[in-house]
Design a protein around this motif. Structure first.
Motif, PDB file in Angstrom:
ATOM      1  N   UNK A 259      22.038   4.983   6.987  1.00  0.00           N
ATOM      2  CA  UNK A 259      20.006   4.987   7.256  1.00  0.00           C
ATOM      3  C   UNK A 259      19.578   4.851   6.025  1.00  0.00           C
ATOM      4  N   UNK A 260      20.051   3.896   5.234  1.00  0.00           N
ATOM      5  CA  UNK A 260      19.662   3.505   3.652  1.00  0.00           C
ATOM      6  C   UNK A 260      20.199   1.569   3.629  1.00  0.00           C
ATOM      7  N   UNK A 261      21.108   1.477   4.123  1.00  0.00           N
ATOM      8  CA  UNK A 261      21.498   0.225   3.807  1.00  0.00           C
ATOM      9  C   UNK A 261      21.192  -0.543   5.304  1.00  0.00           C
ATOM     10  N   UNK A 262      20.026  -1.378   4.904  1.00  0.00           N
ATOM     11  CA  UNK A 262      19.244  -2.141   6.292  1.00  0.00           C
ATOM     12  C   UNK A 262      20.671  -3.116   7.354  1.00  0.00           C
ATOM     13  N   UNK A 263      21.438  -3.367   7.011  1.00  0.00           N
ATOM     14  CA  UNK A 263      22.730  -3.764   7.890  1.00  0.00           C
ATOM     15  C   UNK A 263      23.615  -3.320   8.491  1.00  0.00           C
ATOM     16  N   UNK A 264      24.012  -2.201   7.815  1.00  0.00           N
ATOM     17  CA  UNK A 264      24.754  -1.301   8.824  1.00  0.00           C
ATOM     18  C   UNK A 264      24.724  -1.423  10.014  1.00  0.00           C
ATOM     19  N   UNK A 265      23.678  -0.959  10.358  1.00  0.00           N
ATOM     20  CA  UNK A 265      23.271  -1.037  11.783  1.00  0.00           C
ATOM     21  C   UNK A 265      23.267  -2.518  12.404  1.00  0.00           C
TER      22      UNK A 265
ATOM     23  N   UNK B 153      22.728   6.115  13.358  1.00  0.00           N
ATOM     24  CA  UNK B 153      23.004   4.781  12.995  1.00  0.00           C
ATOM     25  C   UNK B 153      23.493   4.091  13.886  1.00  0.00           C
ATOM     26  N   UNK B 154      24.254   4.378  15.442  1.00  0.00           N
ATOM     27  CA  UNK B 154      24.839   4.089  15.862  1.00  0.00           C
ATOM     28  C   UNK B 154      24.058   3.593  17.477  1.00  0.00           C
ATOM     29  N   UNK B 155      23.446   4.380  17.450  1.00  0.00           N
ATOM     30  CA  UNK B 155      22.313   4.042  19.107  1.00  0.00           C
ATOM     31  C   UNK B 155      21.145   3.511  18.518  1.00  0.00           C
ATOM     32  N   UNK B 156      21.095   3.568  17.345  1.00  0.00           N
ATOM     33  CA  UNK B 156      20.267   2.649  16.303  1.00  0.00           C
ATOM     34  C   UNK B 156      20.368   1.117  17.250  1.00  0.00           C
TER      35      UNK B 156
ATOM     36  N   UNK C 114      17.039   5.805  15.701  1.00  0.00           N
ATOM     37  CA  UNK C 114      17.092   6.721  16.870  1.00  0.00           C
ATOM     38  C   UNK C 114      16.327   6.751  18.454  1.00  0.00           C
ATOM     39  N   UNK C 115      15.428   7.208  17.324  1.00  0.00           N
ATOM     40  CA  UNK C 115      14.074   7.577  18.717  1.00  0.00           C
ATOM     41  C   UNK C 115      13.762   7.263  19.533  1.00  0.00           C
ATOM     42  N   UNK C 116      13.543   5.934  18.436  1.00  0.00           N
ATOM     43  CA  UNK C 116      13.571   4.551  19.181  1.00  0.00           C
ATOM     44  C   UNK C 116      14.183   4.428  20.242  1.00  0.00           C
ATOM     45  N   UNK C 117      15.425   4.546  20.371  1.00  0.00           N
ATOM     46  CA  UNK C 117      16.447   3.714  20.978  1.00  0.00           C
ATOM     47  C   UNK C 117      16.395   4.218  22.412  1.00  0.00           C
TER      48      UNK C 117
ATOM     49  N   UNK D 265      33.652   2.650  13.445  1.00  0.00           N
ATOM     50  CA  UNK D 265      32.480   2.066  12.392  1.00  0.00           C
ATOM     51  C   UNK D 265      33.007   1.134  11.249  1.00  0.00           C
ATOM     52  N   UNK D 266      34.140   0.355  11.480  1.00  0.00           N
ATOM     53  CA  UNK D 266      34.466  -0.194  11.255  1.00  0.00           C
ATOM     54  C   UNK D 266      33.427  -1.665  10.632  1.00  0.00           C
ATOM     55  N   UNK D 267      32.334  -1.947  12.172  1.00  0.00           N
ATOM     56  CA  UNK D 267      31.937  -2.581  12.463  1.00  0.00           C
ATOM     57  C   UNK D 267      30.182  -3.021  11.427  1.00  0.00           C
ATOM     58  N   UNK D 268      30.466  -1.675  11.209  1.00  0.00           N
ATOM     59  CA  UNK D 268      29.388  -1.690  10.060  1.00  0.00           C
ATOM     60  C   UNK D 268      29.775  -1.935   8.826  1.00  0.00           C
ATOM     61  N   UNK D 269      30.665  -1.403   8.382  1.00  0.00           N
ATOM     62  CA  UNK D 269      31.741  -1.244   7.185  1.00  0.00           C
ATOM     63  C   UNK D 269      31.639  -2.583   7.105  1.00  0.00           C
TER      64      UNK D 269
END
Length: 442
Positions: free
Chosen positions: A207-213, A243-246, A314-317, A113-117
C-alpha cells in the motif's frame, strides 16, 4: 523498460518513477500510485505466441509488463509459474461448471507474496538500495527474507508478536534482522514507516510501494494464460491489506488492454468477520479514503488489518468488475481447511481458506448484495499460502471436525482387523457427510 510513470489512484496526479517515490504528494498514504506502461510497445514485444515458446516459466516471462529494467538481476529462486489445478469435487460441491485452484503455496517461501517481494528487491537493486524493509503479519516478511537471502540483499522485518511461530522461524532462518513488535500489524507498520525515512532503507510496505502490486498481478496473467487466454467468469481472493486483489485486477486489466482476453471476470473479495473493513465500506457506501480503521481480530492472521493500506485499489477491483465483497467467520475459515485439503489435495493456510469459505457463502446465497454464481460459471480460487505456514491454525480446523488418529500398539497384536475396519467405515461416512456439506457432523 516500458514503464512510463505513476498515477495517483485518488486524484490522478502523475509522477516520474524516480527513486524514493512511493505515494502521492497531495493525497498522502491513501494516494497509492498505479504503474503506467506503454501498452502499444509492449504489444509488439510480448505476445501469446512468444510466451508459448518461452522456456522461462517464472513470473519474469512477463518482464515487459514489470517495472524492472532489463539489465537488473532478479531472484533465481523461480518465483511464479505455480500450477492451476482443476478441482472437480469442489466444483460439484458448489454447483459450478468448473473450478480451478491457483496454488500459491508452491512458491519458494510458500505464499503469493513472493511475487511482490521479487519485484521490490529488483527495484531496490535498480535504485541502489542495499537494505529493504517491511512490516508484515508473516507472509510478506518471509517472502522478503527468503528472496533477499537468495539475492544477497539485507532484509529488516517488523512483525507483531502474535505472528505464527512458523513464520517467525522462517525469517530468522533466512538471516533477516527481525523486530518483534509488542502490538498489532498496524503498530508494526507505523514503526517500519518511521525507520524508512530515518535510515534510508528501501520501503517494501504494501500500500506504500507502488510496485509490489505489479509483482502480484502476475498471478492473474498466469491464470489466463493457463486457461488458454480465456477469462474465467469469477475469481475469489482473500483480502487483508488489499494489495493482492488490487494486483489481480491490474493483471486482468493488462491482459484486456493487450487483447489477450476479451472480457473481465467478476472479482470477489473475501474478508474475515473480525477484519471486514472493506466489506463494511461496500455495504454502507462509505468512502474508503476517509473511513476510520476497525479493530481487526481473526484467526486468519495474513488477512488481519485494521486499515487496509491498498484499500482504494481493492475497492475498485470489486466495483469495476461487478463482483462483490464477502464476509466469513473464523469458524467457517478453519473448517474449510480440511474440506479443501481432502477434496483437492491442496493444503491452504487460514487466510487462503477464507477465499473458499467465501465461495461457499456466495453459493449459499447468504451474502447481502453479492452477485450469485450460475451453474455454467467457470471459477478460479486463489489459494494464497500453504497450510504449513500456520499449523496451529490448521489444527484448530481439524479439531472442529473431530478428526483424530487411531492409536495402535506396535506388533501384530496391535492391529485388530475388526476395529480397524469399523473405524475406517466411520471415517468414510464422515468424509461422505462432509462432501454433502453437513457441518453438523460431530
Amino acid at each position: 523498460m516500458f514503464l512510463t510513470g505513476l498515477r495517483c489512484t485518488v486524484c490522478s496526479d502523475t509522477y516520474q518513477p524516480v527513486p524514493g517515490r512511493y505515494v502521492c504528494d497531495s493525497c498522502g498514504e491513501v494516494g497509492t500510485l498505479d504503474a503506467r506502461y506503454d501498452y502499444a510497445a509492449i504489444a509488439r514485444a510480448l505476445t501469446p505466441g512468444g510466451l508459448a515458446t518461452d522456456p522461462d516459466r517464472s513470473m519474469w516471462r512477463y518482464r515487459p509488463l514489470l517495472p524492472v529494467a532489463p539489465d537488473v538481476a532478479v531472484s533465481a529462486l523461480g518465483v511464479g509459474g505455480t500450477p492451476l489445478i482443476e478441482a472437480e469435487r469442489l466444483a460439484q460441491r458448489w454447483g459450478v461448471e468448473r473450478l480451478w485452484i491457483k496454488d500459491e503455496g508452491r512458491q519458494p517461501t510458500a505464499s503469493l507474496k513472493d511475487r511482490a517481494s521479487a519485484v521490490a528487491l529488483a527495484r531496490a537493486a535498480q535504485e541502489g538500495a542495499g537494505t529493504v524493509t517491511t512490516a508484515s503479519t508473516g507472509n510478506a516478511a518471509a517472502a522478503l527474507a527468503g528472496l533477499a537471502a537468495g539475492t544477497g540483499q539485507m532484509a529488516v522485518i517488523f512483525v507483531p508478536q502474535t505472528a505464527p511461530e512458523a513464520k517467525v522461524a522462517q525469517l530468522l532462518a533466512y538471516g533477516a534482522f527481525v523486530m518483534l513488535v509488542e502490538g498489532t500489524y498496524d503498530d508494526a507498520f507505523r514503526l517500519c514507516q518511521e525507520t524508512v525515512g530515518r535510515f534510508g532503507w528501501y520501503n517494501r510496505n504494501t500500500g506504500i510501494n507502488p510496485y509490489v502490486g505489479e509483482g502480484k498481478k502476475t498471478v492473474a496473467l498466469e491464470i489466463v494464460e493457463q486457461l488458454g487466454w480465456e477469462a474465467p467468469d469469477a475469481v475469489f481472493v482473500s483480502v487483508g491489506d488489499g494489495s493482492i486483489i488490487g494486483g489481480v485486477h491490474k493483471g486482468l486489466r493488462d491482459a484486456l488492454k493487450l487483447g489477450w482476453i476479451d472480457r473481465m471476470p467478476r472479482i470477489y473479495g473475501v474478508q474475515a468477520a473480525g477484519s471486514s473493513y472493506l466489506v463494511e465500506a461496500w455495504l454502507k457506501g462509505e468512502d474508503v479514503r476517509t473511513k476510520p480503521p476497525v479493530n481487526a481480530s481473526t484467526a486468519a492472521d495474513s488477512i488481519s488489518a485494521d486499515l487496509p493500506r491498498d484499500r482504494v485499489k481493492a475497492m475498485a477491483a470489486v466495483v469495476e468488475t461487478g463482483g462483490g465483497w464477502v464476509v466469513v467467520d473464523d469458524e467457517a475459515i478453519l473448517e474449510m481447511i480440511p474440506i479443501v485439503s481432502a477434496d483437492s489435495g491442496i493444503f491452504p493456510e487460514p487466510a487462503a481458506a477464507a477465499a473458499f469459505a467465501g465461495l461457499a457463502e456466495v453459493v449459499a446465497g447468504s451474502q447481502e448484495r453479492v452477485p450469485g454464481l450460475a451453474a455454467s460459471d467457470r471459477v478460479v480460487v486463489i489459494s494464497t499460502g500453504s497450510g504449513l505456514k500456520d499449523i496451529r491454525g490448521v489444527m484448530r480446523g481439524i479439531d472442529r471436525i473431530g478428526a483424530v488418529p487411531l492409536p495402535v500398539r506396535p506388533g501384530p497384536d496391535g492391529l485388530d482387523p475388526t476395529e480397524i475396519s469399523a473405524r475406517m467405515e466411520q471415517w468414510i461416512e464422515r468424509l461422505r457427510k462432509r462432501s454433502e456439506n453437513d457441518r453438523s457432523d460431530p
